[in-house]
Design a protein around this motif. Sequence first.
Motif, mmCIF file in Angstrom:
data_model
loop_
_atom_site.group_PDB
_atom_site.id
_atom_site.type_symbol
_atom_site.label_atom_id
_atom_site.label_comp_id
_atom_site.label_asym_id
_atom_site.label_seq_id
_atom_site.Cartn_x
_atom_site.Cartn_y
_atom_site.Cartn_z
ATOM 1 N N MET A 132 -78.876 -9.188 11.508
ATOM 2 C CA MET A 132 -80.291 -9.409 11.844
ATOM 3 C C MET A 132 -80.917 -10.546 11.037
ATOM 4 N N SER A 144 -100.071 -13.158 15.794
ATOM 5 C CA SER A 144 -99.066 -12.239 16.345
ATOM 6 C C SER A 144 -97.729 -12.320 15.615
ATOM 7 N N ASN A 195 -92.820 -13.549 24.417
ATOM 8 C CA ASN A 195 -91.498 -13.294 23.831
ATOM 9 C C ASN A 195 -91.012 -11.868 24.100
ATOM 10 N N HIS A 199 -93.009 -12.717 11.094
ATOM 11 C CA HIS A 199 -91.949 -13.271 10.233
ATOM 12 C C HIS A 199 -92.516 -13.714 8.892
ATOM 13 N N PHE A 205 -78.806 -16.530 11.708
ATOM 14 C CA PHE A 205 -77.557 -16.428 12.461
ATOM 15 C C PHE A 205 -76.788 -17.744 12.433
ATOM 16 N N VAL A 233 -101.362 -24.925 5.608
ATOM 17 C CA VAL A 233 -100.034 -25.045 6.224
ATOM 18 C C VAL A 233 -99.789 -23.778 7.030
ATOM 19 N N MET A 234 -99.654 -23.947 8.344
ATOM 20 C CA MET A 234 -99.359 -22.791 9.193
ATOM 21 C C MET A 234 -97.903 -22.847 9.617
ATOM 22 N N GLY A 289 -96.002 -25.853 11.699
ATOM 23 C CA GLY A 289 -94.589 -26.111 11.961
ATOM 24 C C GLY A 289 -93.840 -24.820 12.216
ATOM 25 N N PRO A 334 -82.578 -15.674 24.095
ATOM 26 C CA PRO A 334 -81.432 -15.914 24.978
ATOM 27 C C PRO A 334 -81.746 -15.699 26.451
ATOM 28 N N ARG A 390 -81.653 -20.051 17.457
ATOM 29 C CA ARG A 390 -82.598 -21.051 17.957
ATOM 30 C C ARG A 390 -83.674 -20.558 18.911
ATOM 31 N N ARG A 391 -83.321 -19.674 19.821
ATOM 32 C CA ARG A 391 -84.312 -19.323 20.835
ATOM 33 C C ARG A 391 -83.979 -17.986 21.475
ATOM 34 N N LEU A 402 -80.095 -16.883 2.028
ATOM 35 C CA LEU A 402 -80.363 -16.537 3.427
ATOM 36 C C LEU A 402 -79.301 -17.120 4.359
ATOM 37 N N TYR A 422 -93.589 -5.869 9.265
ATOM 38 C CA TYR A 422 -94.154 -6.272 10.538
ATOM 39 C C TYR A 422 -95.628 -6.630 10.541
ATOM 40 N N ALA A 474 -87.575 -31.769 9.541
ATOM 41 C CA ALA A 474 -88.912 -31.174 9.380
ATOM 42 C C ALA A 474 -89.319 -31.037 7.910
ATOM 43 N N TRP A 517 -90.035 -14.642 6.011
ATOM 44 C CA TRP A 517 -89.106 -15.443 5.203
ATOM 45 C C TRP A 517 -89.537 -16.908 5.212
ATOM 46 N N GLU A 553 -78.943 -17.078 19.103
ATOM 47 C CA GLU A 553 -79.866 -16.352 18.235
ATOM 48 C C GLU A 553 -80.573 -17.262 17.232
HETATM 49 C C1 B12 Z 1 -85.042 -12.365 10.253
HETATM 50 C C2 B12 Z 1 -85.616 -12.421 11.656
HETATM 51 C C3 B12 Z 1 -86.502 -11.414 12.021
HETATM 52 C C4 B12 Z 1 -86.934 -10.296 11.073
HETATM 53 C C5 B12 Z 1 -88.147 -10.821 10.285
HETATM 54 C C6 B12 Z 1 -88.449 -10.091 9.025
HETATM 55 C C7 B12 Z 1 -89.574 -10.777 8.299
HETATM 56 N N1 B12 Z 1 -90.562 -10.034 7.901
HETATM 57 O O1 B12 Z 1 -89.533 -11.978 8.116
HETATM 58 C C8 B12 Z 1 -87.309 -9.208 12.115
HETATM 59 C C9 B12 Z 1 -86.061 -8.424 12.470
HETATM 60 C C10 B12 Z 1 -88.385 -8.217 11.683
HETATM 61 C C11 B12 Z 1 -87.698 -10.074 13.308
HETATM 62 C C12 B12 Z 1 -88.563 -9.688 14.288
HETATM 63 C C13 B12 Z 1 -88.843 -10.444 15.421
HETATM 64 N N2 B12 Z 1 -88.282 -11.604 15.791
HETATM 65 CO CO1 B12 Z 1 -87.125 -12.613 14.622
HETATM 66 N N3 B12 Z 1 -85.785 -13.590 13.750
HETATM 67 C C14 B12 Z 1 -85.255 -13.467 12.563
HETATM 68 C C15 B12 Z 1 -84.126 -14.504 12.398
HETATM 69 C C16 B12 Z 1 -82.808 -13.789 12.642
HETATM 70 C C17 B12 Z 1 -84.070 -15.233 11.054
HETATM 71 C C18 B12 Z 1 -85.386 -15.859 10.617
HETATM 72 C C19 B12 Z 1 -85.327 -16.224 9.155
HETATM 73 O O2 B12 Z 1 -85.389 -15.355 8.302
HETATM 74 N N4 B12 Z 1 -85.163 -17.502 8.829
HETATM 75 C C20 B12 Z 1 -85.163 -17.996 7.451
HETATM 76 C C21 B12 Z 1 -86.410 -18.852 7.199
HETATM 77 C C22 B12 Z 1 -86.429 -19.349 5.770
HETATM 78 O O3 B12 Z 1 -86.281 -19.959 8.067
HETATM 79 P P1 B12 Z 1 -87.113 -20.132 9.452
HETATM 80 O O4 B12 Z 1 -88.044 -19.027 9.643
HETATM 81 O O5 B12 Z 1 -86.135 -20.400 10.532
HETATM 82 O O6 B12 Z 1 -87.938 -21.460 9.131
HETATM 83 C C23 B12 Z 1 -87.241 -22.691 8.888
HETATM 84 C C24 B12 Z 1 -87.739 -23.792 9.778
HETATM 85 O O7 B12 Z 1 -88.191 -23.301 11.031
HETATM 86 C C25 B12 Z 1 -88.789 -24.457 8.956
HETATM 87 N N5 B12 Z 1 -90.176 -24.049 9.141
HETATM 88 C C26 B12 Z 1 -90.700 -22.859 9.488
HETATM 89 N N6 B12 Z 1 -92.028 -22.921 9.481
HETATM 90 C C27 B12 Z 1 -92.381 -24.161 9.095
HETATM 91 C C28 B12 Z 1 -93.637 -24.737 8.902
HETATM 92 C C29 B12 Z 1 -93.709 -26.070 8.482
HETATM 93 C C30 B12 Z 1 -95.046 -26.702 8.262
HETATM 94 C C31 B12 Z 1 -92.517 -26.814 8.283
HETATM 95 C C32 B12 Z 1 -92.566 -28.195 7.852
HETATM 96 C C33 B12 Z 1 -91.267 -26.219 8.475
HETATM 97 C C34 B12 Z 1 -91.217 -24.903 8.879
HETATM 98 O O8 B12 Z 1 -88.480 -24.195 7.608
HETATM 99 C C35 B12 Z 1 -87.581 -23.093 7.464
HETATM 100 C C36 B12 Z 1 -86.385 -23.490 6.628
HETATM 101 O O9 B12 Z 1 -85.627 -24.467 7.271
HETATM 102 C C37 B12 Z 1 -84.458 -15.520 13.554
HETATM 103 C C38 B12 Z 1 -83.256 -16.183 14.216
HETATM 104 C C39 B12 Z 1 -82.421 -17.026 13.288
HETATM 105 N N7 B12 Z 1 -82.962 -18.072 12.685
HETATM 106 O O10 B12 Z 1 -81.272 -16.745 13.104
HETATM 107 C C40 B12 Z 1 -85.179 -14.607 14.573
HETATM 108 C C41 B12 Z 1 -86.236 -15.204 15.500
HETATM 109 C C42 B12 Z 1 -87.097 -16.185 14.722
HETATM 110 N N8 B12 Z 1 -87.024 -14.026 15.905
HETATM 111 C C43 B12 Z 1 -87.457 -14.079 17.115
HETATM 112 C C44 B12 Z 1 -88.260 -13.069 17.755
HETATM 113 C C45 B12 Z 1 -88.647 -13.352 19.194
HETATM 114 C C46 B12 Z 1 -88.639 -11.913 17.082
HETATM 115 C C47 B12 Z 1 -89.435 -10.749 17.664
HETATM 116 C C48 B12 Z 1 -90.623 -11.106 18.525
HETATM 117 C C49 B12 Z 1 -88.520 -9.750 18.376
HETATM 118 C C50 B12 Z 1 -87.923 -10.227 19.644
HETATM 119 N N9 B12 Z 1 -88.632 -10.243 20.771
HETATM 120 O O11 B12 Z 1 -86.767 -10.553 19.628
HETATM 121 C C51 B12 Z 1 -89.875 -9.998 16.374
HETATM 122 C C52 B12 Z 1 -91.203 -10.520 15.793
HETATM 123 C C53 B12 Z 1 -92.364 -9.642 15.975
HETATM 124 C C54 B12 Z 1 -93.650 -10.391 15.714
HETATM 125 N N10 B12 Z 1 -94.772 -9.676 15.758
HETATM 126 O O12 B12 Z 1 -93.651 -11.554 15.462
HETATM 127 C C55 B12 Z 1 -86.960 -15.318 17.816
HETATM 128 C C56 B12 Z 1 -88.027 -16.374 18.066
HETATM 129 C C57 B12 Z 1 -87.759 -17.035 19.398
HETATM 130 C C58 B12 Z 1 -88.550 -18.230 19.708
HETATM 131 N N11 B12 Z 1 -89.249 -18.881 18.819
HETATM 132 O O13 B12 Z 1 -88.466 -18.584 20.839
HETATM 133 C C59 B12 Z 1 -85.769 -15.765 16.900
HETATM 134 C C60 B12 Z 1 -85.481 -17.263 16.875
HETATM 135 C C61 B12 Z 1 -84.527 -14.976 17.410
HETATM 136 C C62 B12 Z 1 -84.167 -15.240 18.850
HETATM 137 N N12 B12 Z 1 -83.232 -16.148 19.104
HETATM 138 O O14 B12 Z 1 -84.699 -14.637 19.749
HETATM 139 N N13 B12 Z 1 -87.079 -11.287 13.253
#
Ligand code: B12
Lengths: 466, 174
Positions: free
Chosen positions: A264, B28, A93, B31, A267, B74-75, B107, A305, A302-303, A437, A154, B139, B33, A300
């Motif tokens: 941040m 690695s 990533n 995240h 999105f 749950v991971m 997930g 860019p 989803r994946r 959120l 982090y 999911a 939230w 943003e």
């Molecule tokens: C906030 C955020 C951050 C914050 C995180 C702060 C923190 N401590 O949590 C900060 C700014 C620090 C951050 C950092 C990074 N991030 Co970020 N982040 C986000 C963002 C904007 C929102 C995530 C969020 O808070 N979601 C809210 C929670 C509640 O929902 P969720 O995580 O999406 O999970 C949902 C589902 O996936 C599901 N789910 C999740 N896990 C599980 C497990 C099970 C069992 C089940 C059933 C369901 C489930 O349930 C949730 C609710 O629907 C997303 C993009 C977006 N969604 O808009 C990117 C995103 C997740 N990040 C991403 C990346 C790559 C990073 C970084 C590596 C930096 C980078 N290269 O861009 C670093 C991470 C460093 C590391 N060591 O991991 C990418 C991941 C890309 C991918 N998967 O291909 C995303 C998608 C942004 C992007 N488009 O590039 N990030």
Amino acid sequence: MTSAPALVGAPAAPAARPPEAGFAAFVRRARARGELVVQPRMGFGSPALMRAGLRATRDAEATTVGTLTLDSYTRVGDLAAARGAAADGSDLNGYPLVTAAAHDTRWMLGGLAGPDFPVQVRHGSAVPQDIFRALVRAGLDATEGGPVSYCLPYGRVPLSTSLSNWTDSCLILAPLREQGREPHLETFGGCMLGQLCPPSQLVAISVLEALFFTRLGVRSVSASYAQQTSPEQDREAVAALRRLCTELLPRDSVDWHIVIYAYMGVFPGTVGGARALLRSAAELATLTGAERLIVKTVVESRRIPTIAENADALELAARSAENVRGAAKALGARVDDAPTAAPATDADSQVYQEAAALVEAVLNLDADLGRALAHAFRCGYLDIPYCLHPDNAGRARSYLDTAGRLQWAELGSLPLRHLVRARSAAPVTSGELLTALGYVQRTFDSMADDDPAGGSHDATAQGEPR
Amino acid sequence: MRGVTTETPPGALPERTKPLVLISTVASDAHTWNLVFLQLLVEELGHPVVNLGPCVPEELLAQACREHRPDLLVMSSVNGHGFRDGLSAIRHLRAQPDLDPFPAAIGGKLSTSDSDDPERVRELVEAGFDAVFMDGSAAVSTFRRFLASVERPTGVHPPQHRQWTVPLSGKAAP
Ligand code: B12
């Protein structure tokens, strides 16, 4: 903590004119032309993709600087995994700067990175010494982060360890000046967990990290602020950030600017919503006189860019900034043109008062800023809502008021009782958390009339967990 | 999050009436939230939860499983390294001779592309995950059903205390 005497007082170096090359000099020149510098968050594992990405950034219809975002293995110091993933063709990533072959990195940057196209390394590490050494070896001198902002959100590194690692890292960067280079360090403190932290604390941490850097001899810094939920509150926050930097950073030896991050948190999922949110970030940057903006793309939510999606976002942001500037000027409104201009927002806003109170309380804890920061988190003078890190008190809570402003629900021990009447918060449910959120996502998606970005989309956050 | 973690009254040995759920992410992934959300969701469904927080090294995960004897792991990973790291983590766990097999699910956004690769899902299942929840609108509801289907606990190894017994920072437990 490493005992770093430099942390106690600013090294009163002679007021040298900032050099004309380097990251900050580029930003300064753009500012003089009235242009907002825009920058992606781009990082790919492969040198060829990374090079193509930098080239596309440079060639975009916009005033740009380049970004080398590092992968998560490198961030956590798992260099074996970074090597393994690169070797077995797994998608990384980001770019594995520490383990990549030196000749690959040189080739990747060759003919691109330079005074007319500075490249900044973005990482997210609480153990950044290897990263700093690697970027210096690669001929780069601009990076970002901070002992607090790259620790608490982090991972698991204790705050005291991060503080001493970041002290060491500043001491790796600062001496580059002796070689005629001007190293630049940006705070990540204006972001923290990306969402649901009231702006005053983001401003306070950003200012404190900028001070931390300058006390260790880094003389070119930028202070960040990430767009939150309310445009009005955001403008107050950026004005507060500028005022505190003006008040606290050594005037004659430090060159600084302000960088805005497009939202941040979670999105919008629609193309229209994502673009509208980016436009509003560009508006925030322009109206507050920020010098630089880091963009987000339409995918943003989803994946990672593609290069084209990044270039698109850069151009959209640059156009939006230009439009806002034109419109504001036509209306005779004040656009903050220079870092010295008086902010167009109420200087004594609620955000400023809270941020100033937090900064002051922390600075009064200890003459050594590293120790003061550690102490501040221990006693809850700084406390990030929803942060899981054990060095965070975890008693402060936030909520979104009906106007969309981020407010304090619980103060814990934050020294803000004279400024804020917190309302006692009921424990939040999973559904309520997702609703909060998803506020920005919903707001902007509902303004859009198109399909989700690039087809099948799943709203990350909605009111009820399904 | 400490504020919402199930608390055990001092001195009382908790009766495990509902399966204990251990929530973790991969080594690695920073995240959180997602972890906070899952913890709240699982607790609302009546389960005791231990949440290990971000960036969990495999050895720490195994140690936490030994200590807590979870009825379900749950991971969650969203940073794009979930496939690779999840595979490695579950192989590590399943190779521990002193850990009897217990249900495990994963997930989130497991890869850097947004398409689910059935091949990689199969790999995760073959390595030892009982369920893989690809990111999508269904999911969370599918996960709720899965959670309801997890067997009642045997209750042989009640944990002494459930609140952050595994230190988030790698420091010694309080
Ligand atoms: C906030 C955020 C951050 C914050 C995180 C702060 C923190 N401590 O949590 C900060 C700014 C620090 C951050 C950092 C990074 N991030 Co970020 N982040 C986000 C963002 C904007 C929102 C995530 C969020 O808070 N979601 C809210 C929670 C509640 O929902 P969720 O995580 O999406 O999970 C949902 C589902 O996936 C599901 N789910 C999740 N896990 C599980 C497990 C099970 C069992 C089940 C059933 C369901 C489930 O349930 C949730 C609710 O629907 C997303 C993009 C977006 N969604 O808009 C990117 C995103 C997740 N990040 C991403 C990346 C790559 C990073 C970084 C590596 C930096 C980078 N290269 O861009 C670093 C991470 C460093 C590391 N060591 O991991 C990418 C991941 C890309 C991918 N998967 O291909 C995303 C998608 C942004 C992007 N488009 O590039 N990030």
